[in-house]
Design a protein around this motif. Structure first.
Motif, mmCIF file in Angstrom:
data_model
loop_
_atom_site.group_PDB
_atom_site.id
_atom_site.type_symbol
_atom_site.label_atom_id
_atom_site.label_comp_id
_atom_site.label_asym_id
_atom_site.label_seq_id
_atom_site.Cartn_x
_atom_site.Cartn_y
_atom_site.Cartn_z
ATOM 1 N N LYS A 134 -6.479 5.854 6.704
ATOM 2 C CA LYS A 134 -5.995 5.335 5.426
ATOM 3 C C LYS A 134 -5.496 3.900 5.505
ATOM 4 O O LYS A 134 -5.193 3.301 4.478
ATOM 5 C CB LYS A 134 -4.914 6.244 4.849
ATOM 6 C CG LYS A 134 -3.645 6.385 5.658
ATOM 7 C CD LYS A 134 -2.715 7.379 4.957
ATOM 8 C CE LYS A 134 -1.480 7.696 5.772
ATOM 9 N NZ LYS A 134 -0.628 8.706 5.089
ATOM 10 N N TYR A 162 0.845 -1.192 0.000
ATOM 11 C CA TYR A 162 0.000 0.000 0.000
ATOM 12 C C TYR A 162 0.887 1.252 0.000
ATOM 13 O O TYR A 162 0.953 1.993 0.992
ATOM 14 C CB TYR A 162 -0.933 -0.013 1.215
ATOM 15 C CG TYR A 162 -1.914 -1.161 1.191
ATOM 16 C CD1 TYR A 162 -3.161 -1.022 0.589
ATOM 17 C CD2 TYR A 162 -1.577 -2.400 1.724
ATOM 18 C CE1 TYR A 162 -4.060 -2.085 0.537
ATOM 19 C CE2 TYR A 162 -2.464 -3.473 1.671
ATOM 20 C CZ TYR A 162 -3.700 -3.302 1.076
ATOM 21 O OH TYR A 162 -4.576 -4.373 1.027
ATOM 22 N N GLU A 180 0.487 4.005 -1.213
ATOM 23 C CA GLU A 180 -0.252 5.254 -1.015
ATOM 24 C C GLU A 180 -0.253 5.683 0.458
ATOM 25 O O GLU A 180 -0.549 6.843 0.772
ATOM 26 C CB GLU A 180 -1.686 5.118 -1.528
ATOM 27 C CG GLU A 180 -2.569 4.127 -0.786
ATOM 28 C CD GLU A 180 -2.472 2.708 -1.348
ATOM 29 O OE1 GLU A 180 -3.385 1.903 -1.067
ATOM 30 O OE2 GLU A 180 -1.499 2.409 -2.071
ATOM 31 N N TRP A 181 0.074 4.762 1.359
ATOM 32 C CA TRP A 181 0.183 5.159 2.767
ATOM 33 C C TRP A 181 1.270 6.207 2.974
ATOM 34 O O TRP A 181 1.159 7.049 3.848
ATOM 35 C CB TRP A 181 0.523 3.954 3.642
ATOM 36 C CG TRP A 181 -0.558 2.965 3.870
ATOM 37 C CD1 TRP A 181 -1.802 2.943 3.304
ATOM 38 C CD2 TRP A 181 -0.479 1.834 4.745
ATOM 39 N NE1 TRP A 181 -2.508 1.861 3.764
ATOM 40 C CE2 TRP A 181 -1.727 1.154 4.646
ATOM 41 C CE3 TRP A 181 0.497 1.325 5.584
ATOM 42 C CZ2 TRP A 181 -1.992 -0.005 5.376
ATOM 43 C CZ3 TRP A 181 0.243 0.167 6.312
ATOM 44 C CH2 TRP A 181 -0.981 -0.478 6.208
ATOM 45 N N GLN A 182 2.372 6.041 2.215
ATOM 46 C CA GLN A 182 3.555 6.894 2.416
ATOM 47 C C GLN A 182 3.905 6.929 3.904
ATOM 48 O O GLN A 182 4.038 7.987 4.524
ATOM 49 C CB GLN A 182 3.300 8.300 1.877
ATOM 50 C CG GLN A 182 3.053 8.337 0.363
ATOM 51 C CD GLN A 182 2.854 9.728 -0.174
ATOM 52 O OE1 GLN A 182 2.032 10.496 0.328
ATOM 53 N NE2 GLN A 182 3.611 10.081 -1.205
#
Length: 456
Positions: free
Chosen positions: A361, A309, A311-313
């Protein structure tokens, strides 16, 4: 040399007998309706296991050097077809099983590489190791066990095809597999262990993602059967009876393997599945384990999920200490590093001091990793779920009720499932450490596994 091998075998059996405080007599089933059978020491240090020690030898300097320096070129993916059909045998290599520099005899083994499916449907590469006992039994009569070890390591070269051939000798995952493997081999089973990714990859290993781990387990079984079609010294049945077995982190993958199999690998004849002590619900796991003895394992789980994932960053959310710890965790095996954060609240590693379980998130990833979803499927064959009966041990990382919730859902779906509670209490650890430890590694369920496979 023969005298040395004899000394090793006798010393090993004697030491285990002394530590365990138990006899070598075969274990007897309980008379309370339980399907668990705590193995006697003679069931673990069995005739086949002692024979492997007597017929084994010390690994050569070159074999030890390659293992300890992680220099096996087998893991190089250059030129392999990662887009081949799932479970295709991309490459294989005959190897010697080795542990602590000793190579036990009477075990054939091969490293395998194959394509599998990532968490979101990507084609990815995994490796693993197939091991077959040399016991005089025709290969075509053997059951095939898919075994996913309790290996939560994020770093490279920490996974079964490496640790079972001599690398990372002090990592706890390989030690925890010795008893189950001895019992599997004594029952004549071929055993396929997936690395859940390429063991030699320098990228962070996202072993905690359930669908990926499940697919890697199933495609590893396919690769083992494909190897049998090509390898002159191996003749497994074309469609053998299969059992799945896993504990703790490995049981997440085995749980998803069971749920995915009907659609993903309908050709595999999975007759029995053992799941013990696994994370059923990631969100409740983080709520429960955060700030306990297992905080380090929870943090590693989070970092492993983050690989799937991006997009978590996640590094942007971690504070200076969190980023420093993440850098270390991503490059090491689980032992001893994951034990180094006891009782640390994970929110203290984030800039905003919000716990992982409460971060919006992350919720989709927790949902994706939930066992017991109709969209995934239901297990084939019979299932045994073993877990702590109560939340009564500081070493426990998973709420006991989660496993019972999964069992109830399986029952509602018509799955032939048995729930087996385990006494994980500190009282039992102090009064019966042998029984406590064999339960921890799932060894009390192995008689049920083989009885179920043979009766099917």
């Amino acid at each position: 040399m023969r005298r040395l091998r004899t000394t090793i075998a006798v010393a090993t059996a004697a030491a285990l007998a002394t530590l365990a405080g138990t006899s070598l007599a075969p274990a007897q089933a309980a008379d309370d309706g339980s399907v668990s059978v705590t193995p006697a020491l003679g069931d673990v240090v069995n005739a086949f296991a002692v024979g492997t020690l007597l017929s084994g030898t010390l690994g050569s300097p070159s074999a030890n050097f390659e293992a300890l320096t992680n220099s096996d070129p087998f893991y190089d993916e250059t030129g392999v077809d990662r887009y081949a059909e799932h479970g295709t045998l991309l490459k294989s290599k005959a190897v010697d099983v080795m542990f602590l520099g000793f190579q036990p005899g009477n075990i054939r083994a091969w490293k395998v590489m194959y394509p599998t499916t990532g968490e979101h449907g990507e084609k990815v590469i995994s490796t693993g190791i197939l091991m077959v006992p040399d016991d005089g039994r025709p290969d075509w009569t053997r059951p095939l066990i898919g075994y996913q070890m309790a290996n939560d390591s994020l770093g490279p070269n920490c996974h079964p095809s490496g640790t079972l051939t001599g690398s990372k000798p002090m990592d706890a995952a390989a030690w925890s597999a010795l008893g189950p493997l001895a019992m599997f081999f004594d029952r004549g089973a071929a055993v396929m262990v997936s690395d859940v990714g390429n063991n030699g990859s320098q990228e962070t290993h996202g072993v905690f993602a359930g669908k990926f781990a499940g697919a890697a387990m199933l495609d590893g079984l396919r690769a083992a059967l494909n190897l049998s079609k090509q390898e002159r010294g191996l003749r497994l049945a074309r469609s053998p009876k299969i059992g799945l077995f896993a504990v703790a982190g490995g049981a997440v993958g085995a749980g998803f393997a069971g749920e995915l199999a009907a659609k993903y690998t309908p050709e595999l004849r999975i007759k029995a599945t053992v799941l013990e002590g696994m994370v059923v619900d990631m969100k409740t796991f983080f709520k429960y384990a955060d700030g306990t003895m297992g905080s380090g394992f929870a943090f590693a789980t989070l970092l492993g999920l983050a690989e799937w994932y991006p997009e978590w960053q996640i590094d942007r959310d971690l504070n200076l200490i969190g980023r420093a710890l993440a850098k270390v965790y991503r490059n090491v095996c689980q032992s001893p590093t994951y034990f180094a954060l006891p009782f640390v609240p994970l929110k203290s590693l984030f800039k905003d001091r919000v716990s992982p379980a409460d971060r919006p998130k992350y919720q989709q990833a927790f949902t994706d990793s939930l066992l017991g979803q109709a969209a995934t499927g239901t297990p084939q064959g019979k299932v045994l779920v073993a877990s702590c009966e109560e939340d009564n041990s500081p070493l426990q990382l998973i709420p006991a009720e989660d496993s019972r919730t999964l069992v109830r859902w399986y029952q509602e779906q018509g799955v032939d499932v048995t729930y087996e509670p385990t006494d994980c209490s500190m009282v039992r650890l102090l009064t019966n450490p042998y029984g406590w430890a064999t339960d921890l590694f799932g060894m009390q369920t192995i008689p049920w596994l083989f009885d179920t496979i043979e009766a099917s």
